[in-house]
Scaffold this active site. Structure first.
Site, short mmCIF file in Angstrom:
data_model
loop_
_atom_site.label_atom_id
_atom_site.label_comp_id
_atom_site.label_asym_id
_atom_site.label_seq_id
_atom_site.Cartn_x
_atom_site.Cartn_y
_atom_site.Cartn_z
CB THR A 18 37.44 48.29 34.61
OG1 THR A 18 38.04 49.31 33.82
CG2 THR A 18 37.18 47.09 33.72
CE LYS B 138 37.43 43.73 36.38
NZ LYS B 138 37.73 43.18 37.75
N1 LIG Z 1 43.87 50.18 38.85
C1 LIG Z 1 42.87 50.82 38.25
O1 LIG Z 1 43.00 52.00 37.90
C2 LIG Z 1 41.55 50.13 38.02
C3 LIG Z 1 40.56 50.80 37.30
C4 LIG Z 1 39.32 50.19 37.12
C5 LIG Z 1 39.08 48.95 37.68
N2 LIG Z 1 40.07 48.29 38.36
C6 LIG Z 1 39.75 46.98 38.93
O2 LIG Z 1 40.01 47.07 40.34
C7 LIG Z 1 40.48 45.82 40.82
C8 LIG Z 1 41.79 46.02 41.55
O3 LIG Z 1 42.71 46.61 40.64
P1 LIG Z 1 44.21 46.91 41.09
O4 LIG Z 1 44.76 47.91 40.17
O5 LIG Z 1 44.25 47.13 42.56
O6 LIG Z 1 44.87 45.49 40.75
P2 LIG Z 1 46.30 44.93 41.17
O7 LIG Z 1 46.79 44.24 39.94
O8 LIG Z 1 47.13 45.98 41.82
O9 LIG Z 1 45.94 43.86 42.30
C9 LIG Z 1 45.30 42.67 42.03
C10 LIG Z 1 45.45 41.79 43.25
O10 LIG Z 1 44.73 40.58 42.99
C11 LIG Z 1 45.53 39.48 43.37
N3 LIG Z 1 45.16 38.34 42.54
C12 LIG Z 1 45.36 38.18 41.21
N4 LIG Z 1 44.89 36.99 40.81
C13 LIG Z 1 44.36 36.40 41.91
C14 LIG Z 1 43.72 35.17 42.14
N5 LIG Z 1 43.51 34.29 41.13
N6 LIG Z 1 43.28 34.87 43.38
C15 LIG Z 1 43.48 35.75 44.40
N7 LIG Z 1 44.11 36.93 44.26
C16 LIG Z 1 44.54 37.26 43.02
C17 LIG Z 1 46.97 39.93 43.14
O11 LIG Z 1 47.90 39.17 43.91
C18 LIG Z 1 46.89 41.39 43.56
O12 LIG Z 1 47.16 41.53 44.94
C19 LIG Z 1 40.59 44.89 39.62
O13 LIG Z 1 39.45 44.06 39.60
C20 LIG Z 1 40.61 45.83 38.43
O14 LIG Z 1 40.02 45.21 37.30
C21 LIG Z 1 41.30 48.85 38.53
#
Ligand SMILES: NC(=O)c1ccc[n+]([C@@H]2O[C@H](COP(=O)([O-])OP(=O)(O)OC[C@H]3O[C@@H](n4cnc5c(N)ncnc54)[C@H](O)[C@@H]3O)[C@@H](O)[C@H]2O)c1
Length: 205
Positions: free
Chosen positions: A126, A158
């Site tokens: 991120t 992260k």
């Molecule tokens: N949403 C954003 O705008 C954004 C921005 C920058 C980076 N990110 C990164 O992108 C990635 C996805 O983000 P998102 O918004 O889709 O997240 P989210 O919270 O919607 O989804 C996370 C998923 O990971 C699964 N999960 C959580 N812990 C777990 C574990 N221990 N083992 C297996 N599965 C597990 C959850 O069940 C869920 O399906 C993350 O790594 C986040 O840091 C997101």
């Protein structure tokens, strides 16, 4: 046939990625590994559930034996790690699970990649690892050279994982990449996040 493990594929961005890969790479097998925490939702994957090139596995990326078993069964060519605790406010209330999933989970996956000869590990990180930009300086931007300057347990977890990923490349020669995207929005977004939370409020207030 290439095989890709997508962790966190029942979440927002991972779910979109699963759809993308299955559409763009018709001859790839996509294995989604997701623990189905509060943020995971298998409805996100309803369209692909019966696709013969798709497999869903409920499992935790911190669970060494479950991860090993899956790698043994599938011998993935690629792993893309979306699985994370991703909500900043929750990380302030309870940092512990953020450190476990986001750091230890990444380590467990990379150890499996090493053991089973995975061609490439991609870590989804991120832009929050860089901290904040001053609102009054729209000319400034983050670059890959910007120092890490975390501001929450989420972003610190992260950034820690990113450093570990780079260390695995340097120490073990694991082929890795990291992307640090800004806030995303779109289909399957969990309603606790800013945009899906506020749009209904504007519409119905
Ligand atoms: N949403 C954003 O705008 C954004 C921005 C920058 C980076 N990110 C990164 O992108 C990635 C996805 O983000 P998102 O918004 O889709 O997240 P989210 O919270 O919607 O989804 C996370 C998923 O990971 C699964 N999960 C959580 N812990 C777990 C574990 N221990 N083992 C297996 N599965 C597990 C959850 O069940 C869920 O399906 C993350 O790594 C986040 O840091 C997101």
């Amino acid at each position: 046939m290439k095989k890709i493990i997508v962790t966190g594929g029942a979440g927002f961005i991972g779910g979109n990625f699963v759809h993308y890969v299955l559409n763009a790479r018709k001859d790839w097998r996509v294995i989604c590994l997701d623990a189905l925490t509060y943020a995971g939702n298998t409805e996100t994957l309803a369209d692909v559930w019966k696709n013969p090139n798709f497999r869903f596995v409920k499992g935790d990326i911190t669970d060494v034996s479950a991860v090993s078993k899956l790698f043994e069964e599938e011998s993935p060519d690629y792993v893309v790690n979306f699985a994370a605790e991703s909500h900043v406010d929750r990380s302030i209330e309870n940092p512990s699970v953020f450190l476990t999933t986001n750091i230890i989970g990444t380590q467990v996956l990379m150890d499996a990649c090493r053991k089973y000869g995975t061609e490439r590990f991609h870590q989804v990180s991120t832009d929050e690892v860089y901290g904040d930009l001053p609102l009054e300086r729209p000319d400034l931007m983050f670059t890959e050279q910007t120092p890490l300057h975390t501001s929450s347990p989420y972003s610190a977890s992260k950034a820690s994982a990113d450093l570990l990923v780079l260390a695995y490349h340097r120490t073990f020669g694991l082929n890795v990449s990291i992307s640090r995207c800004s806030n995303n929005y779109g289909p399957y977004h969990f309603p606790e996040k800013l945009i899906p939370r506020h749009i209904p409020r504007f519409l119905y207030s």
